[in-house]
Design a protein around this motif. Structure first.
Motif, PDB file in Angstrom:
ATOM      1  N   SER A  44      -6.052  -9.435 -55.194  1.00  0.00           N
ATOM      2  CA  SER A  44      -7.500  -9.636 -55.198  1.00  0.00           C
ATOM      3  C   SER A  44      -7.903 -10.409 -53.950  1.00  0.00           C
ATOM      4  N   SER A  45      -9.198 -10.524 -53.728  1.00  0.00           N
ATOM      5  CA  SER A  45      -9.713 -11.301 -52.587  1.00  0.00           C
ATOM      6  C   SER A  45     -10.492 -12.514 -53.086  1.00  0.00           C
ATOM      7  N   SER A  46     -10.177 -12.958 -54.295  1.00  0.00           N
ATOM      8  CA  SER A  46     -10.953 -14.043 -54.909  1.00  0.00           C
ATOM      9  C   SER A  46     -10.839 -15.361 -54.160  1.00  0.00           C
ATOM     10  N   LEU A  47      -9.779 -15.521 -53.358  1.00  0.00           N
ATOM     11  CA  LEU A  47      -9.616 -16.754 -52.579  1.00  0.00           C
ATOM     12  C   LEU A  47      -9.548 -16.482 -51.075  1.00  0.00           C
ATOM     13  N   LYS A  48     -10.027 -15.314 -50.673  1.00  0.00           N
ATOM     14  CA  LYS A  48     -10.054 -15.003 -49.246  1.00  0.00           C
ATOM     15  C   LYS A  48     -10.983 -15.976 -48.525  1.00  0.00           C
ATOM     16  N   GLY A  49     -10.489 -16.551 -47.437  1.00  0.00           N
ATOM     17  CA  GLY A  49     -11.275 -17.529 -46.696  1.00  0.00           C
ATOM     18  C   GLY A  49     -10.978 -18.966 -47.082  1.00  0.00           C
ATOM     19  N   ARG A  94      -4.031 -13.896 -54.085  1.00  0.00           N
ATOM     20  CA  ARG A  94      -5.486 -13.801 -54.185  1.00  0.00           C
ATOM     21  C   ARG A  94      -6.162 -13.916 -52.823  1.00  0.00           C
ATOM     22  N   GLY A  95      -5.391 -13.778 -51.771  1.00  0.00           N
ATOM     23  CA  GLY A  95      -5.954 -13.706 -50.434  1.00  0.00           C
ATOM     24  C   GLY A  95      -6.098 -15.011 -49.697  1.00  0.00           C
TER      25      GLY A  95
END
Length: 269
Positions: A44-49, A94-95
């Motif tokens: 997932s990208s829930s913690l991207k950045g 999670r990214g």
């Protein structure tokens, strides 16, 4: 003169050779996790950045507190490190960007009940001092160097330890944040709420008594990012030891912390 000409020709030939390509870091691969789990998928990208600085307590010449379990010693640094690795893997999936401040090149994520102790741990490749203040300052310096170069807007440090109290004292995981840290308090409270919800679901008659409080700790005061500090249990207590020696329980701790971090990250957007 002939020697000079020969050296000049040789130098020119060497300069004309193509540069040896640098070995690229494998994507979605972290060798610290061990061979079996080094590869991971970003689900997932829930913690991207978001960027995290993960620190397991003690290590190197200092094993931390020691408990006894079925005739074996349980060393704080080994269990804190295993939980940190599991947490880091969940965050990466999670990214997120993850920095492991304390590292062991051999010990990956392990499923044994008794985790053998070693003195191999380093602070990102540097030997860990025996002196307590020097040891804590070293990891704070490592975090702060990374913090000031990282471009993320959401940057958090997580410290994981295991407490040591009298054998009969059962404790739930409890949480600290730096004095006056609004966002540290929010994250600590969020992790506690997640733990309570999980205990209420899985053990509805048990309750959860973990606390959140300010604490004047060296690593909380000396690090730049917002930080939380977790004591996951009493290494001397037979009930708390189940939180440590059962691999699924170590994974559950990592999963629950991750869920709380995801919720906190959403609040920051």
């Amino acid at each position: 003169m002939n020697k000079v000409r020969f050296l000049i020709v040789l130098l020119c030939c060497l300069m004309a050779l193509p540069a040896f390509p640098r070995k690229k870091k494998r994507e979605n691969y972290e060798p610290l996790f061990g061979k079996a789990l080094a590869s991971y998928s970003v689900t997932s990208s829930s913690l991207k950045g978001a960027t995290f600085y993960l620190v397991s307590g003690h290590g190197g010449p200092d094993p931390g507190c020691i408990g006894r379990y079925q005739g074996h010693n349980l060393h704080e640094d080994e269990y804190a490190y295993d939980i940190i690795l599991r947490l880091g893997r969940e965050l990466l999936k999670r990214g997120a960007e993850v920095h492991f401040i304390i590292q062991d090149a051999k010990d990956g994520i392990r499923n044994q009940a008794v985790l053998n102790n070693s003195k191999r741990e380093t602070c990102m490749g540097k030997a860990i001092p025996l002196n307590q203040v020097a040891r804590l300052q070293q990891r704070c310096d490592a975090i702060n160097r990374l913090y000031h170069s990282d471009k993320s807007r959401y940057k958090r440090a997580v410290f994981i330890h295991v407490d040591s109290r009298e054998r009969g004292k059962q404790t739930d995981t409890y949480f600290y944040y730096a004095h006056g840290s609004r966002y540290g308090k929010r994250l600590a409270q969020g992790i506690r709420q997640t733990f309570k919800a999980k205990y209420d679901y899985h053990q509805p008659t048990r309750g959860f008594r973990g606390t959140v409080s300010e604490r004047d700790l060296f690593v909380l005061n000396k690090t730049a990012p917002v930080a939380v500090f977790l004591e996951v249990g009493n290494i001397q207590n037979a009930q708390d030891q189940k939180r440590l020696v059962i691999a699924d329980n170590r994974q559950a701790l990592a999963n629950w912390i991750t869920l709380a971090i995801e919720a906190d990250y959403k609040k920051s957007k």
